[in-house]
Design a protein around this motif. Structure first.
Motif, PDB file in Angstrom:
ATOM      1  N   VAL A   1       0.837  -1.199   0.000  1.00  0.00           N
ATOM      2  CA  VAL A   1       0.000   0.000   0.000  1.00  0.00           C
ATOM      3  C   VAL A   1       0.875   1.254   0.000  1.00  0.00           C
ATOM      4  CG1 VAL A   1      -0.351   0.186   2.520  1.00  0.00           C
ATOM      5  CG2 VAL A   1      -2.068   1.097   0.950  1.00  0.00           C
ATOM      6  N   GLY A   2       1.979   1.223   0.722  1.00  0.00           N
ATOM      7  CA  GLY A   2       2.899   2.356   0.716  1.00  0.00           C
ATOM      8  C   GLY A   2       3.464   2.603  -0.668  1.00  0.00           C
ATOM      9  N   ALA A   3       3.833   1.507  -1.353  1.00  0.00           N
ATOM     10  CA  ALA A   3       4.357   1.631  -2.716  1.00  0.00           C
ATOM     11  C   ALA A   3       3.278   2.150  -3.667  1.00  0.00           C
ATOM     12  CB  ALA A   3       4.901   0.285  -3.192  1.00  0.00           C
ATOM     13  N   SER A   4       2.033   1.697  -3.480  1.00  0.00           N
ATOM     14  CA  SER A   4       0.959   2.166  -4.369  1.00  0.00           C
ATOM     15  C   SER A   4       0.678   3.651  -4.150  1.00  0.00           C
ATOM     16  CB  SER A   4      -0.317   1.335  -4.188  1.00  0.00           C
ATOM     17  OG  SER A   4      -1.038   1.693  -3.028  1.00  0.00           O
TER      18      SER A   4
ATOM     19  N   VAL B   1       4.095  -6.675  10.857  1.00  0.00           N
ATOM     20  CA  VAL B   1       3.034  -5.702  10.587  1.00  0.00           C
ATOM     21  C   VAL B   1       2.917  -5.457   9.086  1.00  0.00           C
ATOM     22  CG1 VAL B   1       2.187  -3.370  11.043  1.00  0.00           C
ATOM     23  CG2 VAL B   1       3.315  -4.652  12.871  1.00  0.00           C
ATOM     24  N   ILE B   2       4.050  -5.351   8.390  1.00  0.00           N
ATOM     25  CA  ILE B   2       4.026  -5.165   6.931  1.00  0.00           C
ATOM     26  C   ILE B   2       3.327  -6.339   6.257  1.00  0.00           C
ATOM     27  CG2 ILE B   2       5.459  -5.139   4.841  1.00  0.00           C
ATOM     28  CD1 ILE B   2       7.506  -3.481   6.407  1.00  0.00           C
ATOM     29  N   GLU B   3       3.655  -7.548   6.670  1.00  0.00           N
ATOM     30  CA  GLU B   3       3.044  -8.746   6.076  1.00  0.00           C
ATOM     31  C   GLU B   3       1.521  -8.731   6.243  1.00  0.00           C
ATOM     32  OE1 GLU B   3       3.045 -13.345   7.354  1.00  0.00           O
ATOM     33  OE2 GLU B   3       5.044 -12.503   6.949  1.00  0.00           O
ATOM     34  N   ARG B   4       1.059  -8.374   7.408  1.00  0.00           N
ATOM     35  CA  ARG B   4      -0.383  -8.338   7.657  1.00  0.00           C
ATOM     36  C   ARG B   4      -1.054  -7.171   6.927  1.00  0.00           C
ATOM     37  NH1 ARG B   4      -1.035 -10.636  13.795  1.00  0.00           N
ATOM     38  NH2 ARG B   4       0.535 -12.246  13.535  1.00  0.00           N
TER      39      ARG B   4
ATOM     40  N   THR C   1      -1.782  -7.902   3.313  1.00  0.00           N
ATOM     41  CA  THR C   1      -2.995  -8.698   3.132  1.00  0.00           C
ATOM     42  C   THR C   1      -4.249  -7.854   3.384  1.00  0.00           C
ATOM     43  OG1 THR C   1      -1.822 -10.689   3.831  1.00  0.00           O
ATOM     44  CG2 THR C   1      -4.221 -10.760   3.940  1.00  0.00           C
ATOM     45  N   ALA C   2      -4.229  -7.073   4.453  1.00  0.00           N
ATOM     46  CA  ALA C   2      -5.420  -6.312   4.844  1.00  0.00           C
ATOM     47  C   ALA C   2      -5.689  -5.112   3.941  1.00  0.00           C
ATOM     48  CB  ALA C   2      -5.273  -5.834   6.290  1.00  0.00           C
ATOM     49  N   LEU C   3      -4.640  -4.451   3.461  1.00  0.00           N
ATOM     50  CA  LEU C   3      -4.801  -3.231   2.652  1.00  0.00           C
ATOM     51  C   LEU C   3      -3.691  -3.219   1.601  1.00  0.00           C
ATOM     52  CD1 LEU C   3      -6.437  -0.528   2.434  1.00  0.00           C
ATOM     53  CD2 LEU C   3      -4.645   0.500   3.851  1.00  0.00           C
TER      54      LEU C   3
ATOM     55  N   ILE D   1      -3.707   4.666   5.957  1.00  0.00           N
ATOM     56  CA  ILE D   1      -2.765   3.584   6.244  1.00  0.00           C
ATOM     57  C   ILE D   1      -2.599   3.428   7.757  1.00  0.00           C
ATOM     58  CG2 ILE D   1      -0.346   2.846   6.061  1.00  0.00           C
ATOM     59  CD1 ILE D   1      -0.332   4.162   3.248  1.00  0.00           C
ATOM     60  N   SER D   2      -2.453   4.530   8.462  1.00  0.00           N
ATOM     61  CA  SER D   2      -2.307   4.475   9.922  1.00  0.00           C
ATOM     62  C   SER D   2      -3.519   3.827  10.579  1.00  0.00           C
ATOM     63  CB  SER D   2      -2.103   5.878  10.499  1.00  0.00           C
ATOM     64  OG  SER D   2      -0.867   6.387  10.101  1.00  0.00           O
ATOM     65  N   ALA D   3      -4.704   4.151  10.082  1.00  0.00           N
ATOM     66  CA  ALA D   3      -5.928   3.554  10.625  1.00  0.00           C
ATOM     67  C   ALA D   3      -5.933   2.046  10.411  1.00  0.00           C
ATOM     68  CB  ALA D   3      -7.157   4.193   9.992  1.00  0.00           C
ATOM     69  N   ALA D   4      -5.388   1.587   9.279  1.00  0.00           N
ATOM     70  CA  ALA D   4      -5.322   0.147   9.019  1.00  0.00           C
ATOM     71  C   ALA D   4      -4.217  -0.514   9.830  1.00  0.00           C
ATOM     72  CB  ALA D   4      -5.099  -0.101   7.528  1.00  0.00           C
ATOM     73  N   VAL D   5      -3.133   0.200  10.073  1.00  0.00           N
ATOM     74  CA  VAL D   5      -1.983  -0.370  10.796  1.00  0.00           C
ATOM     75  C   VAL D   5      -2.262  -0.511  12.286  1.00  0.00           C
ATOM     76  CG1 VAL D   5       0.386   0.150  11.550  1.00  0.00           C
ATOM     77  CG2 VAL D   5      -0.220   0.338   9.144  1.00  0.00           C
ATOM     78  N   GLU D   6      -2.966   0.437  12.869  1.00  0.00           N
ATOM     79  CA  GLU D   6      -3.141   0.449  14.322  1.00  0.00           C
ATOM     80  C   GLU D   6      -3.661  -0.869  14.893  1.00  0.00           C
ATOM     81  OE1 GLU D   6      -5.433   2.999  17.735  1.00  0.00           O
ATOM     82  OE2 GLU D   6      -4.836   4.022  15.906  1.00  0.00           O
ATOM     83  N   PRO D   7      -4.766  -1.435  14.382  1.00  0.00           N
ATOM     84  CA  PRO D   7      -5.213  -2.709  14.970  1.00  0.00           C
ATOM     85  C   PRO D   7      -4.232  -3.851  14.705  1.00  0.00           C
ATOM     86  CG  PRO D   7      -6.611  -2.099  13.101  1.00  0.00           C
ATOM     87  CD  PRO D   7      -5.701  -0.945  13.377  1.00  0.00           C
ATOM     88  N   LEU D   8      -3.543  -3.813  13.570  1.00  0.00           N
ATOM     89  CA  LEU D   8      -2.544  -4.850  13.278  1.00  0.00           C
ATOM     90  C   LEU D   8      -1.380  -4.760  14.258  1.00  0.00           C
ATOM     91  CD1 LEU D   8      -2.421  -4.480   9.380  1.00  0.00           C
ATOM     92  CD2 LEU D   8      -3.738  -6.142  10.720  1.00  0.00           C
ATOM     93  N   LEU D   9      -0.981  -3.552  14.558  1.00  0.00           N
ATOM     94  CA  LEU D   9       0.119  -3.323  15.496  1.00  0.00           C
ATOM     95  C   LEU D   9      -0.268  -3.784  16.902  1.00  0.00           C
ATOM     96  CD1 LEU D   9       2.969  -2.236  15.450  1.00  0.00           C
ATOM     97  CD2 LEU D   9       2.063   0.049  15.812  1.00  0.00           C
TER      98      LEU D   9
END
Length: 196
Positions: A55-58, A171-174, A177-179, A132-140
């Motif tokens: 997602v960061g690359a996109s 976290v990157i791996e998840r 998949t999630a976003l 992205i931060s909103a998607a990362v927070e629960p994964l973290l």
């Protein structure tokens, strides 16, 4: 005359924070003995997540496209203004104050448009990072709990660490998949309401 400077410099500044860490900040030749992995201490590197996740690359690729579109939109203004300036310089006594004032007005309009587009690009990037931060927070939080972390430290605050304490890859791996990506266009900057 500085006209329409949103080119490569603006793109570079917008995307600089999503780039991979430089050789100066990256661990190149770490210690032979990395020391023990301290139970309960975890480290996370958000900049690496933004640079290495799909997602960061996109987001980075799309921001580059949007910046190129803005350059294409602004380029005719620069050419037109440059041509008009050269005409006025060569015109001698036939050039009127109205001609000079019209050029000055066009320069100001072009600068305002350039600033507006630059602000839109900055706002668009910040909104994508917010998503992205909103998607990362629960994964973290999940990785934090799974790894039994008692504290999570920002990698930018740590000079050297035992890689076993770094949770960034998980976290990157998840996140991949999630976003996997985000689709977006340039966003107008919301009008700020005056404070009451």
């Amino acid at each position: 005359m500085k006209i329409l400077a949103i080119g490569a410099l603006a793109l570079t500044s917008l995307l600089a924070t999503t780039a991979l860490p430089s050789a100066a900040t990256a661990q190149t030749a770490g210690p032979v003995n990395q020391g023990p992995a301290i139970p309960g201490v975890c480290v996370y590197f958000n900049q690496r997540l933004l640079a290495q996740s799909t997602v960061g690359a996109s987001v980075q690729a799309r921001m580059e496209q949007l910046a190129t579109e803005v350059q294409g939109e602004l380029a005719p203004y620069g050419t037109s203004i440059t041509n008009e300036y050269q005409r006025i310089q060569a015109g001698g006594p036939t050039v009127t104050d109205a001609d000079r004032q019209a050029l000055q007005t066009r320069v100001q309009e072009a600068q305002l448009l350039e600033q507006t587009r630059e602000n839109e690009l900055r706002y668009t990037l910040s909104e994508q990072r917010r998503l992205i931060s909103a998607a990362v927070e629960p994964l973290l939080v999940t990785v934090y709990q799974e790894r039994g972390c008692g504290i999570l430290i920002d990698r930018e605050s740590v000079f050297i660490l035992n890689p076993a304490m770094d949770v960034t890859d998980a976290v990157i791996e998840r996140l991949n998949t999630a976003l996997p990506s985000l689709s977006f266009n340039r966003l107008p900057v919301p009008v700020q309401q005056p404070a009451q």
